[in-house]
Scaffold this active site. Structure first.
Site, mmCIF file in Angstrom:
data_model
loop_
_atom_site.group_PDB
_atom_site.id
_atom_site.type_symbol
_atom_site.label_atom_id
_atom_site.label_comp_id
_atom_site.label_asym_id
_atom_site.label_seq_id
_atom_site.Cartn_x
_atom_site.Cartn_y
_atom_site.Cartn_z
ATOM 1 N N LEU A 31 42.162 47.934 41.423
ATOM 2 C CA LEU A 31 41.326 48.059 40.234
ATOM 3 C C LEU A 31 40.027 47.299 40.444
ATOM 4 C CD1 LEU A 31 44.133 47.602 37.548
ATOM 5 C CD2 LEU A 31 42.941 49.725 38.126
ATOM 6 N N TYR A 58 41.973 40.077 36.778
ATOM 7 C CA TYR A 58 41.537 41.435 37.107
ATOM 8 C C TYR A 58 42.057 41.805 38.490
ATOM 9 C CZ TYR A 58 37.315 39.171 39.247
ATOM 10 O OH TYR A 58 36.445 38.396 39.971
ATOM 11 N N CYS A 59 42.305 43.094 38.676
ATOM 12 C CA CYS A 59 42.913 43.624 39.904
ATOM 13 C C CYS A 59 44.153 42.817 40.324
ATOM 14 C CB CYS A 59 41.895 43.657 41.044
ATOM 15 S SG CYS A 59 42.369 44.747 42.422
ATOM 16 N N PRO A 60 45.137 42.684 39.427
ATOM 17 C CA PRO A 60 46.325 41.890 39.764
ATOM 18 C C PRO A 60 47.147 42.553 40.865
ATOM 19 C CG PRO A 60 46.671 43.092 37.712
ATOM 20 C CD PRO A 60 45.239 43.302 38.086
ATOM 21 N N LYS A 117 43.816 32.099 39.588
ATOM 22 C CA LYS A 117 43.526 32.950 40.744
ATOM 23 C C LYS A 117 42.093 32.767 41.226
ATOM 24 C CE LYS A 117 43.262 37.939 41.801
ATOM 25 N NZ LYS A 117 43.640 39.285 41.306
#
Length: 280
Positions: free
Chosen positions: A93, A147-149, A160
């Site tokens: 993502l 975001y973008c896990p 993160k």
């Protein structure tokens, strides 16, 4: 002490530094470059390669992002904030790139013989080694509200600072990581939080988009209380790959590699134009 992954011990590394090419260097070029280098490393034309890259004020979206109900309005928002938007033709993502984010691709051979998880584990091992003098708290597990896990998110005390992806082409694999070195991780996360709020609104979607909590993301400087720059981390990477192999070459692209790059770059441009045209 961190165990050094076997993939990190080639006879030589090739080092390609594109971290200071400036705002005109497009993320589309980066994806084409990694494809070309994966083909070259996979064919045995190039040794294992470490490539560094930085892109200024760019949001790289994944294919699922392009299916948001109000994606056009969401992209307009990113443009209004000064960000270029591209859609990559692979999984994952959206991620935010700017001059405080260093991207590293480690490009390995024999992807058909090496399990995909080995590439991810090698990158985790490398990053732990890279910063072993600063911390022993780097963990790899999914930070679900980032975001973008993904399974190989890298974090310190639950926040993160890096995400890893992998792209396999022919017999080579490019393991790519973005490292939030400096700046505000929460500000980057808030940008994509607004993107998803605008793009999804309250509509039901088949795909589950991340419910981003900006407080779960931070830069390395925020987490470690350091003043690292992208150049500092570049120097660390160069020293580390020399320590691991004893030999580093800096050869420019060869004729066949340039041909592969040009072909892949043209494909990326065409696919991206089609993806964005569909959103108008």
């Amino acid at each position: 002490m961190e165990t050094i992954h076997a993939l990190l011990h080639p006879q030589a590394y090739r080092f390609i530094d594109q971290s200071s090419l400036g705002p005109d260097f497009s993320a589309l070029q980066s994806f084409a470059m990694d494809d070309a280098l994966s083909m070259s490393v996979g064919e045995g034309m190039s040794p294992t390669t470490a490539r560094l890259w930085v892109h200024h004020d760019t949001v790289v979206l994944g294919i699922p992002d392009a299916r948001l109900p109000y994606i056009s309005e969401a992209i307009d928002f990113l443009n209004s904030e000064g960000y270029e938007v591209i859609v990559r033709n692979s999984g994952g993502l959206g991620v935010v790139l700017d001059d405080g984010v260093l991207n590293l691709s480690l490009i390995f051979p024999d992807s058909k013989e090496v399990n995909i998880h080995e590439g991810y584990e090698a990158m985790v091992s490398f990053v732990r080694l890279l910063f072993s003098d600063l911390t022993d708290e780097i963990e790899a597990y999914e930070i679900t509200r980032s975001y973008c896990p993904g399974t190989y998110d890298l974090s310190i005390r639950g926040q993160k600072f890096a995400g890893i992806s992998q792209r396999r082409v022919k017999n080579g694999s490019a393991v790519q990581i973005y490292l939030d070195v400096s700046g505000s991780g929460a500000q980057r996360a808030y940008l994509l939080k607004r993107f998803y709020e605008i793009g999804k609104r309250n509509e039901e979607t088949r795909f589950q988009y991340p419910d981003i909590d900006p407080t779960v993301m931070a830069s390395m400087n925020e987490l470690l209380g350091t003043g690292l720059t992208v150049s500092d981390v570049r120097d660390r990477i160069l020293k580390k790959i020399y320590d691991l192999s004893g030999k580093v070459v800096t050869n420019p692209l060869e004729e066949q590699e340039i041909e592969w790059f040009n072909k892949r770059f043209e494909q990326m441009i065409q696919r991206n134009e089609k993806a964005l045209d569909r959103l108008k």
